[in-house]
Design a protein around this motif. Structure first.
Motif, PDB file in Angstrom:
ATOM      1  N   VAL A  21       1.173  -1.111  -0.242  1.00 21.46           N
ATOM      2  CA  VAL A  21      -0.621  -0.122  -0.158  1.00 21.46           C
ATOM      3  C   VAL A  21       0.973   1.148   0.143  1.00 21.46           C
ATOM      4  CG1 VAL A  21      -1.259   1.491   1.431  1.00 21.46           C
ATOM      5  CG2 VAL A  21      -1.761  -1.209   1.472  1.00 21.46           C
ATOM      6  N   LYS A  22       1.780   1.091   1.537  1.00 24.43           N
ATOM      7  CA  LYS A  22       2.160   2.275   0.907  1.00 24.43           C
ATOM      8  C   LYS A  22       2.891   2.481  -0.344  1.00 24.43           C
ATOM      9  CE  LYS A  22       6.152   3.064   4.220  1.00 24.43           C
ATOM     10  NZ  LYS A  22       6.495   2.749   5.362  1.00 24.43           N
ATOM     11  N   GLY A  23       3.817   1.595  -0.703  1.00 21.81           N
ATOM     12  CA  GLY A  23       4.714   1.528  -2.658  1.00 21.81           C
ATOM     13  C   GLY A  23       4.258   1.426  -3.170  1.00 21.81           C
ATOM     14  N   GLU A  24       2.240   1.503  -3.357  1.00 20.00           N
ATOM     15  CA  GLU A  24       2.144   1.607  -4.424  1.00 20.00           C
ATOM     16  C   GLU A  24       1.725   3.139  -5.151  1.00 20.00           C
ATOM     17  OE1 GLU A  24      -2.262   0.860  -4.969  1.00 20.00           O
ATOM     18  OE2 GLU A  24      -1.058  -1.116  -5.071  1.00 20.00           O
ATOM     19  N   LYS A  25       2.008   3.300  -6.566  1.00 19.38           N
ATOM     20  CA  LYS A  25       2.671   4.586  -7.621  1.00 19.38           C
ATOM     21  C   LYS A  25       1.331   3.983  -8.884  1.00 19.38           C
ATOM     22  CE  LYS A  25       6.065   6.085  -5.405  1.00 19.38           C
ATOM     23  NZ  LYS A  25       6.215   7.533  -4.129  1.00 19.38           N
ATOM     24  N   ARG A  26       0.386   5.072  -8.291  1.00 15.74           N
ATOM     25  CA  ARG A  26      -0.729   4.823  -9.539  1.00 15.74           C
ATOM     26  C   ARG A  26       0.153   5.533 -11.230  1.00 15.74           C
ATOM     27  NH1 ARG A  26      -5.023   7.992  -8.231  1.00 15.74           N
ATOM     28  NH2 ARG A  26      -6.436   6.561  -9.509  1.00 15.74           N
ATOM     29  N   VAL A  27      -0.021   4.636 -12.025  1.00 16.31           N
ATOM     30  CA  VAL A  27       0.808   5.044 -13.359  1.00 16.31           C
ATOM     31  C   VAL A  27      -0.302   4.735 -14.500  1.00 16.31           C
ATOM     32  CG1 VAL A  27       2.185   4.755 -15.194  1.00 16.31           C
ATOM     33  CG2 VAL A  27       2.885   4.524 -12.725  1.00 16.31           C
ATOM     34  N   GLY A  28      -0.786   5.854 -15.178  1.00 17.77           N
ATOM     35  CA  GLY A  28      -1.703   6.204 -16.387  1.00 17.77           C
ATOM     36  C   GLY A  28      -1.055   6.287 -17.426  1.00 17.77           C
ATOM     37  N   ILE A  29      -1.469   4.811 -17.961  1.00 16.07           N
ATOM     38  CA  ILE A  29      -0.903   4.398 -19.352  1.00 16.07           C
ATOM     39  C   ILE A  29      -1.953   5.527 -20.253  1.00 16.07           C
ATOM     40  CG2 ILE A  29      -0.134   3.065 -20.796  1.00 16.07           C
ATOM     41  CD1 ILE A  29       0.774   1.514 -18.484  1.00 16.07           C
ATOM     42  N   PHE A  30      -1.701   6.608 -21.507  1.00 16.46           N
ATOM     43  CA  PHE A  30      -2.941   6.395 -22.418  1.00 16.46           C
ATOM     44  C   PHE A  30      -2.023   6.171 -23.605  1.00 16.46           C
ATOM     45  CE2 PHE A  30      -5.387   9.288 -19.626  1.00 16.46           C
ATOM     46  CZ  PHE A  30      -4.611   9.606 -18.281  1.00 16.46           C
ATOM     47  N   LEU A  31      -3.606   5.407 -24.601  1.00 16.74           N
ATOM     48  CA  LEU A  31      -2.373   4.768 -25.139  1.00 16.74           C
ATOM     49  C   LEU A  31      -3.438   5.493 -26.531  1.00 16.74           C
ATOM     50  CD1 LEU A  31      -3.119   0.884 -25.147  1.00 16.74           C
ATOM     51  CD2 LEU A  31      -0.913   2.427 -25.234  1.00 16.74           C
ATOM     52  N   TYR A  32      -2.884   6.193 -28.287  1.00 11.69           N
ATOM     53  CA  TYR A  32      -3.575   6.575 -29.022  1.00 11.69           C
ATOM     54  C   TYR A  32      -4.919   5.756 -29.212  1.00 11.69           C
ATOM     55  CZ  TYR A  32      -2.259   4.660 -33.525  1.00 11.69           C
ATOM     56  OH  TYR A  32      -1.955   3.825 -34.826  1.00 11.69           O
ATOM     57  N   ASN A  33      -4.470   4.056 -29.684  1.00 10.37           N
ATOM     58  CA  ASN A  33      -5.829   3.685 -30.187  1.00 10.37           C
ATOM     59  C   ASN A  33      -4.606   2.201 -29.631  1.00 10.37           C
ATOM     60  OD1 ASN A  33      -7.094   2.342 -31.549  1.00 10.37           O
ATOM     61  ND2 ASN A  33      -6.270   3.095 -34.130  1.00 10.37           N
ATOM     62  N   GLU A  69      -9.023  14.742 -11.714  1.00  3.37           N
ATOM     63  CA  GLU A  69     -10.065  14.825 -10.310  1.00  3.37           C
ATOM     64  C   GLU A  69      -9.645  13.871  -9.013  1.00  3.37           C
ATOM     65  OE1 GLU A  69     -14.585  14.511 -11.854  1.00  3.37           O
ATOM     66  OE2 GLU A  69     -13.748  16.174 -12.531  1.00  3.37           O
ATOM     67  N   ASP A  70      -8.755  12.892  -9.877  1.00  6.90           N
ATOM     68  CA  ASP A  70      -8.352  11.759  -8.541  1.00  6.90           C
ATOM     69  C   ASP A  70      -6.697  11.337  -9.796  1.00  6.90           C
ATOM     70  OD1 ASP A  70      -8.046   9.545  -7.040  1.00  6.90           O
ATOM     71  OD2 ASP A  70      -9.058   7.600  -7.798  1.00  6.90           O
ATOM     72  N   PRO A  71      -6.462  12.338  -8.991  1.00  2.00           N
ATOM     73  CA  PRO A  71      -4.766  12.276  -9.774  1.00  2.00           C
ATOM     74  C   PRO A  71      -3.553  10.954 -10.382  1.00  2.00           C
ATOM     75  CG  PRO A  71      -4.775  13.803  -8.629  1.00  2.00           C
ATOM     76  CD  PRO A  71      -5.994  13.251  -8.206  1.00  2.00           C
ATOM     77  N   VAL A  72      -3.511  10.586 -10.993  1.00  2.00           N
ATOM     78  CA  VAL A  72      -2.167   9.098 -10.836  1.00  2.00           C
ATOM     79  C   VAL A  72      -1.405  10.107 -10.115  1.00  2.00           C
ATOM     80  CG1 VAL A  72      -3.138   7.732 -12.744  1.00  2.00           C
ATOM     81  CG2 VAL A  72      -1.683  10.036 -13.094  1.00  2.00           C
ATOM     82  N   ASP A  73      -0.184   8.940  -9.943  1.00  2.00           N
ATOM     83  CA  ASP A  73       1.165   9.480  -9.594  1.00  2.00           C
ATOM     84  C   ASP A  73       2.833   9.871 -10.842  1.00  2.00           C
ATOM     85  OD1 ASP A  73       1.097   9.819  -6.209  1.00  2.00           O
ATOM     86  OD2 ASP A  73       0.506   7.184  -7.528  1.00  2.00           O
ATOM     87  N   LEU A  74       2.252   9.587 -12.476  1.00  2.00           N
ATOM     88  CA  LEU A  74       2.725   9.388 -13.038  1.00  2.00           C
ATOM     89  C   LEU A  74       1.864   9.363 -14.301  1.00  2.00           C
ATOM     90  CD1 LEU A  74       5.852   9.993 -14.376  1.00  2.00           C
ATOM     91  CD2 LEU A  74       6.090   7.438 -14.961  1.00  2.00           C
ATOM     92  N   ALA A  75       2.111  10.409 -15.696  1.00  2.00           N
ATOM     93  CA  ALA A  75       1.828   9.428 -17.057  1.00  2.00           C
ATOM     94  C   ALA A  75       2.341   9.039 -17.991  1.00  2.00           C
ATOM     95  CB  ALA A  75       0.324  10.511 -17.677  1.00  2.00           C
ATOM     96  N   ILE A  76       1.654   8.354 -18.245  1.00  2.00           N
ATOM     97  CA  ILE A  76       2.541   7.637 -19.770  1.00  2.00           C
ATOM     98  C   ILE A  76       1.506   7.778 -21.019  1.00  2.00           C
ATOM     99  CG2 ILE A  76       4.051   5.582 -20.644  1.00  2.00           C
ATOM    100  CD1 ILE A  76       4.281   5.035 -17.702  1.00  2.00           C
ATOM    101  N   ILE A  77       2.443   8.633 -21.909  1.00  2.00           N
ATOM    102  CA  ILE A  77       1.334   9.387 -22.834  1.00  2.00           C
ATOM    103  C   ILE A  77       1.649   9.129 -24.656  1.00  2.00           C
ATOM    104  CG2 ILE A  77      -0.210  10.845 -23.532  1.00  2.00           C
ATOM    105  CD1 ILE A  77      -0.560  12.536 -21.022  1.00  2.00           C
TER     106      ILE A  77
END
Ligand code: GAL
Length: 341
Positions: free
Chosen positions: A22-34, A79-87
């Motif tokens: 739980v402590k180490g959990e980093k939220r990463v959003g991966i946004f794919l074009y398709n 609205e519920d931000p990730v720690d890092l976005a990969i876009i």
């Protein structure tokens, strides 16, 4: 009683592990074009397999080729931000607004596969780009064809089917204004001419990285130029496979000696080259229909993204990852040619 005791003991033993997760959990959003693009699908699968799930929680968003959808997905995520976005931006020009938004929220961004303009990337020091150098891919395609035609511009071999000393070909292009289609196309032509080869571009068609579009467009290309065609350069494997399918229906690629594969000595064999190194393309090389591909190294690209993510999220200097961070912003991976012997 005994069972309950064992369960309690297991729980106590598991506790530090759970807390750590739980402590180490980093939220990463991966946004794919398709998410339906086979190369991007493979790259995403590589990233997911390389992220250590005890540290990261990746969430994947698929924009289905719409920048509007991607913008909405980003708004929703904020609205519920990730720690890092990969876009993987749908429109590379859309990166400008994306960077400003993430800068305002102080969420670092790693772009990949579709390269933002440099003037946008320099807007903020917490955004990066991971990709392959498109120049190499076009040069490697051209070199494969140069060696197939004998390597000497003054003495083309039998693959110059009409013997006029000129290579007649078509180029099937990816999306217009995508850096990979523009640069790969330019480099194919420039490399042939730099090496002294005369190349007649019969036509170039846009098929948006898509197999079906290439299959459809090839009909017209073959109607107009099928008789004099000597090579097909495709900006990616999907489009090369679409072209091959149509060419097969139009009489190319006969198994002349019935040995179960298509040989270069078979009638109506002409070279088709792609880029990416998809598994279906490698099978086509083995079957003899695709002459070669250039491997777009998704394993290294995913590795570089995961390394950068690790550095950024643990507060380390991104320059200290094993990958070279050019200008403090870019990680470039190499392509590799793969052709039939
Ligand atoms: C290229 C790749 C294409 C397509 C495109 C999407 O690098 O070769 O197959 O996936 O990216 O941006």
């Amino acid at each position: 009683m005994r069972k309950g005791y064992v369960r309690a003991l297991l729980l106590i033993l598991a506790l530090p592990l759970l807390t750590q997760c739980v402590k180490g959990e980093k939220r990463v959003g991966i946004f794919l074009y398709n998410g339906e693009d086979p190369f991007v699908q493979g790259l995403n699968a590589e990233m997911l397999s390389q992220f250590d799930r005890t540290i990261y929680r990746p969430v994947v968003y698929d924009a289905q080729n719409s920048q509007v959808v991607q913008n909405e997905q980003i708004e929703g995520m904020l609205e519920d931000p990730v720690d890092l976005a990969i876009i993987n931006p749908v429109d590379r020009l859309g990166a400008h607004a994306i960077i400003r938004k993430f800068r305002a929220e102080n969420i670092p961004v790693i772009f990949f596969n579709r390269q933002p303009l440099e003037r946008d990337l320099v807007l903020w020091d917490r955004c990066f780009y991971v990709g392959a150098t498109a120049e190499q891919a076009g040069q490697m395609q051209a070199r494969m064809i140069i060696s197939l035609f004998g390597g000497d511009p003054k003495r083309l071999n039998r693959f110059d089917r009409n013997g006029d000393g000129i290579i007649q070909g078509v180029i099937i292009r990816g999306e217009q204004s995508h850096q990979d289609s523009e640069i790969r196309t330019r480099e194919v032509r420039d490399t042939l001419s730099r090496e002294g080869f005369s190349f007649e571009l019969l036509t170039s068609v846009i098929a948006n990285w898509n197999r079906k579009e290439a299959y459809d467009k090839m009909e017209e290309v073959l109607n107009l130029h099928g008789d004099i065609l000597e090579v097909v350069f495709a900006n990616n494997d999907e489009m090369a496979l679409g072209a091959i399918e149509r060419m097969g229906e139009r009489g190319f690629f006969h198994d002349g000696n019935g040995n179960g594969r298509i040989d270069r000595t078979d009638p109506d064999w002409i070279p088709v080259v792609g880029i990416d190194g998809l598994s279906e393309a490698i099978e086509a090389i083995e079957r003899g229909t695709l002459f070669g591909t250039v491997i777009n190294d998704s394993t290294s690209q995913a590795g570089a993204i995961v390394d950068l993510a690790g550095a950024i999220l643990s507060g380390r200097d991104p320059e200290e990852t094993p990958d070279d961070l050019a200008g403090g912003k870019y990680v470039w991976t190499d392509y590799y040619p793969l052709r039939a012997e």
